[in-house]
Write a protein that holds these residues in place. Structure first.
Motif, PDB file in Angstrom:
ATOM      1  N   TYR A 107      51.129  27.867  46.410  1.00 14.33           N
ATOM      2  CA  TYR A 107      52.491  28.251  46.213  1.00 14.33           C
ATOM      3  C   TYR A 107      52.796  29.763  46.659  1.00 14.33           C
ATOM      4  CZ  TYR A 107      56.796  28.889  43.916  1.00 14.33           C
ATOM      5  OH  TYR A 107      58.048  29.389  43.442  1.00 14.33           O
ATOM      6  N   THR A 163      51.005  30.402  50.821  1.00 14.13           N
ATOM      7  CA  THR A 163      51.481  29.565  51.729  1.00 14.13           C
ATOM      8  C   THR A 163      52.761  28.801  51.920  1.00 14.13           C
ATOM      9  OG1 THR A 163      50.142  27.649  51.446  1.00 14.13           O
ATOM     10  CG2 THR A 163      48.717  29.314  52.622  1.00 14.13           C
ATOM     11  N   LYS A 164      53.009  28.505  50.455  1.00 14.79           N
ATOM     12  CA  LYS A 164      54.117  27.417  50.168  1.00 14.79           C
ATOM     13  C   LYS A 164      53.829  26.270  50.847  1.00 14.79           C
ATOM     14  CE  LYS A 164      56.588  30.885  48.232  1.00 14.79           C
ATOM     15  NZ  LYS A 164      56.755  30.867  46.531  1.00 14.79           N
ATOM     16  N   LYS A 214      52.711  21.627  56.213  1.00 22.42           N
ATOM     17  CA  LYS A 214      52.269  21.118  55.267  1.00 22.42           C
ATOM     18  C   LYS A 214      50.958  20.882  55.060  1.00 22.42           C
ATOM     19  CE  LYS A 214      56.595  18.739  54.165  1.00 22.42           C
ATOM     20  NZ  LYS A 214      56.876  19.597  53.154  1.00 22.42           N
ATOM     21  N   TYR A 242      49.865  21.609  51.439  1.00 18.34           N
ATOM     22  CA  TYR A 242      50.914  20.959  50.678  1.00 18.34           C
ATOM     23  C   TYR A 242      50.091  20.160  49.733  1.00 18.34           C
ATOM     24  CZ  TYR A 242      55.697  19.653  49.417  1.00 18.34           C
ATOM     25  OH  TYR A 242      56.588  19.622  48.486  1.00 18.34           O
ATOM     26  N   LEU A 245      52.096  20.968  44.452  1.00 13.51           N
ATOM     27  CA  LEU A 245      53.128  21.534  44.899  1.00 13.51           C
ATOM     28  C   LEU A 245      54.443  20.344  45.371  1.00 13.51           C
ATOM     29  CD1 LEU A 245      52.041  24.127  47.863  1.00 13.51           C
ATOM     30  CD2 LEU A 245      53.399  24.657  45.613  1.00 13.51           C
ATOM     31  N   ASP A 250      58.091  20.588  43.850  1.00 17.78           N
ATOM     32  CA  ASP A 250      59.326  20.453  44.745  1.00 17.78           C
ATOM     33  C   ASP A 250      60.123  19.318  44.155  1.00 17.78           C
ATOM     34  OD1 ASP A 250      58.523  22.750  46.112  1.00 17.78           O
ATOM     35  OD2 ASP A 250      57.667  21.459  47.829  1.00 17.78           O
ATOM     36  N   ARG A 293      62.888  21.471  42.388  1.00 21.54           N
ATOM     37  CA  ARG A 293      63.992  21.926  43.715  1.00 21.54           C
ATOM     38  C   ARG A 293      64.864  20.788  44.062  1.00 21.54           C
ATOM     39  NH1 ARG A 293      59.880  25.311  47.942  1.00 21.54           N
ATOM     40  NH2 ARG A 293      59.464  26.989  46.641  1.00 21.54           N
TER      41      ARG A 293
END
Length: 292
Positions: A227, A230-231, A236, A239, A243, A247, A251
């Motif tokens: 997180y 690289t987010k 992905k 990912y 995460l 999300d 989100r």
């Protein structure tokens, strides 16, 4: 009865915390996994639709699960090996060894906080210390955060770097191995490697098993490093399933689907942990049972 009441009074804060922060969310997430819930409105019961979508339509879930499992396969064995090797060094008689034990444990205390992530990004940046070392050795700078394997490697190394807790547990186990066994093996002409393989490993196998299970569970729930670093990118490739759950919940405000994802992850952890427990009968040695 008076002693019982006093005992309950002392453990009341822990029981309260367990019920509010562990038991209630555990039950609530299971119920919400059968609903369509956006946090703001009222949960709408939809049965097994979240689970059906997850297994039949959601390609992102399968990719995030594959990324997570690949990370586990890379990071957990390396973490165990590094922790054991360092513990063996720390178990030797050296001057100032207590200082080294403290220094090696510090990364586990710092963990995955913001400052460490900033430091890690700097170290592995295009002009960072790691690439400077690579260049000094005649290699070309590596774009660690732009490639699939580079980013996963950086996250795995960060996990391995935090080996302090496993190292201390290994160190405690090594101190409990009877020295008489080593002395007898040495008199029989056994080499250091054979002593390690036939005495050290069987003697500390319950601790290897413990660290393996804890490392497996922790790695499957990895969140902080991907997180903050690289987010989930690039494309992905980092990912992780943690995460993806985050999300969906915070989100996309799809709390029902996030709850279903959480329960699938829980079942995966449960199955893999059960498999490790099942395999332990073949390689874990308990001295008080007189066998494997």
């Amino acid at each position: 009865m008076r002693k019982d009441k006093m005992g309950l009074l002392f453990i009341a804060p822990w029981l309260l915390g367990l019920c509010i922060f562990k038991l209630y969310p555990f039950i609530a997430s299971f119920i919400l996994s059968f609903t369509k819930y956006d946090i703001i409105g009222t949960p709408e019961f939809i049965g097994l639709q979240n689970y059906i979508k997850l297994f039949t339509q959601d390609k992102v879930f399968l990719k995030s699960l594959f990324v997570t499992l690949r990370y586990v396969v890379i990071s957990v064995p390396i973490n165990l090996v590094v922790a054991l090797l360092v513990a063996m060094v720390m178990n030797s008689k050296m001057k100032g060894i207590s200082i080294f034990r403290t220094v090696y444990y510090i990364p586990s205390i710092l963990g995955g906080n913001i400052a460490i992530m900033v430091l890690w990004k700097f170290l592995f940046s295009n002009t960072g210390l790691v690439n400077q070392i690579v260049s000094s050795l005649g290699g070309s700078p590596i774009s660690w955060f732009s490639s699939e394997y580079g980013t996963l490697f950086v996250i795995a190394i960060l996990h391995v770097w935090q080996f302090g807790s496993a190292m201390l547990i290994f160190l405690a186990a090594l101190k409990e191995v009877p020295q008489e066994l080593y002395e007898a093996a040495e008199m029989d002409g056994a080499s250091k490697f054979k002593r390690f393989l036939n005495i050290t490993i069987p003697s500390i196998s319950p601790i290897i098993f413990f660290n393996l299970v804890m490392g497996l569970i922790g790695s499957l729930q990895e969140f902080n490093a991907p997180y903050m670093l690289t987010k989930g990118g690039p494309l992905k490739t980092t990912y992780f399933i943690g995460l993806y759950i985050y999300d969906n919940a915070y989100r996309l405000f799809n709390m029902g689907y996030a709850s279903a994802l959480s329960w699938v992850l829980f079942m995966i952890i449960l199955i893999l942990t059960a498999l490790v427990f099942k395999s332990s009968s073949y390689w874990v040695f308990y001295s008080d049972e007189g066998g494997k």
